[in-house]
Design an enzyme around this catalytic site. Structure first.
Site, short mmCIF file in Angstrom:
data_model
loop_
_atom_site.label_atom_id
_atom_site.label_comp_id
_atom_site.label_asym_id
_atom_site.label_seq_id
_atom_site.Cartn_x
_atom_site.Cartn_y
_atom_site.Cartn_z
N LYS A 23 -60.60 -36.75 -45.85
CA LYS A 23 -60.55 -35.31 -45.57
C LYS A 23 -59.17 -34.74 -45.88
O LYS A 23 -58.93 -33.54 -45.74
CB LYS A 23 -60.88 -35.04 -44.10
N LYS A 65 -56.49 -35.47 -44.16
CA LYS A 65 -55.83 -35.24 -42.86
C LYS A 65 -55.20 -36.54 -42.38
O LYS A 65 -55.74 -37.62 -42.60
CB LYS A 65 -56.87 -34.85 -41.79
N1 C2G Z 1 -62.13 -25.91 -33.78
C1 C2G Z 1 -62.21 -24.62 -33.25
N2 C2G Z 1 -61.10 -23.88 -33.10
C2 C2G Z 1 -59.89 -24.38 -33.46
C3 C2G Z 1 -59.78 -25.69 -33.98
C4 C2G Z 1 -60.93 -26.45 -34.13
O1 C2G Z 1 -63.33 -24.16 -32.92
N3 C2G Z 1 -58.79 -23.61 -33.32
C5 C2G Z 1 -63.38 -26.67 -33.95
C6 C2G Z 1 -63.66 -27.00 -35.41
O2 C2G Z 1 -64.29 -25.89 -36.04
C7 C2G Z 1 -64.57 -28.21 -35.29
C8 C2G Z 1 -64.03 -28.92 -34.03
O3 C2G Z 1 -63.27 -27.93 -33.30
O4 C2G Z 1 -65.91 -27.78 -35.04
C9 C2G Z 1 -63.14 -30.10 -34.36
O5 C2G Z 1 -62.09 -29.62 -35.19
P1 C2G Z 1 -61.30 -30.69 -36.11
O6 C2G Z 1 -60.95 -31.87 -35.30
O7 C2G Z 1 -60.26 -29.95 -36.87
O8 C2G Z 1 -62.47 -31.16 -37.09
P2 C2G Z 1 -62.55 -30.98 -38.66
O9 C2G Z 1 -61.37 -31.54 -39.31
O10 C2G Z 1 -62.94 -29.57 -38.89
O11 C2G Z 1 -63.76 -32.00 -38.99
O12 C2G Z 1 -67.67 -33.44 -41.16
C10 C2G Z 1 -67.08 -32.40 -40.38
C11 C2G Z 1 -65.62 -32.68 -40.15
O13 C2G Z 1 -65.43 -33.97 -39.60
C12 C2G Z 1 -65.05 -31.63 -39.22
#
Ligand code: C2G
Length: 129
Positions: free
Chosen positions: A44, A46
């Site tokens: 990803k 990250k």
């Molecule tokens: N999230 C949110 N508000 C934020 C940060 C994150 O609502 N300020 C939500 C994201 O939209 C996601 C969840 O929290 O639904 C987890 O965020 P992340 O850990 O950043 O996940 P991400 O990298 O978006 O991974 O296959 C899908 C991916 O694995 C999603």
């Protein structure tokens, strides 16, 4: 029984992650979380402060989460939806449209992403201390 699935890295766990999990769980009776492995995070583009075991340990303590399983690939979602009998796939709307292809298997819901907080911001803030 309505079963909900979501996925994410959940690094430096914060209140927006909690809100997402709370809202996802409130849409049904059961919530499964596909937690990105460290290897999948690399795919990803990250890097997380906390490794998979540490991030999993935090999610284990959250009452909204009924199951945690590793998210290793983009493609596993279809298989997971069938495997866990998911009725709803939920994720933040920073992903809006990206998972519409799952809508033949279950309802796809994009929840509003919380503003002004992210693992990246937290990491930047700590660096300035
Ligand atoms: N999230 C949110 N508000 C934020 C940060 C994150 O609502 N300020 C939500 C994201 O939209 C996601 C969840 O929290 O639904 C987890 O965020 P992340 O850990 O950043 O996940 P991400 O990298 O978006 O991974 O296959 C899908 C991916 O694995 C999603």
């Amino acid at each position: 029984m309505t079963r909900v699935l979501t996925y994410g890295t959940f690094d430096t766990f914060h209140w927006a992650h909690m809100l997402l999990l709370q809202r996802a769980r409130a849409m049904g009776d059961w919530l499964g979380v596909g937690l990105s492995t460290d290897e999948f995070n690399a795919i990803k583009g990250k890097t997380s402060v906390f490794n998979y075991a540490e991030r999993e340990n935090i999610l284990r303590g959250i009452k909204y989460v009924d199951l945690i399983f590793p998210e290793r690939t983009w493609e596993q979602k279809r298989e997971d939806i069938v495997k866990y009998g998911a009725d709803i796939f939920v994720i933040g709307d920073d992903w809006r449209g990206k998972f519409d292809d799952l809508s033949d298997l279950c309802r796809v819901v994009y929840l509003p992403r919380s503003p002004n907080i992210s693992s990246t911001l937290i990491k930047q803030f700590i660096k300035t201390k």
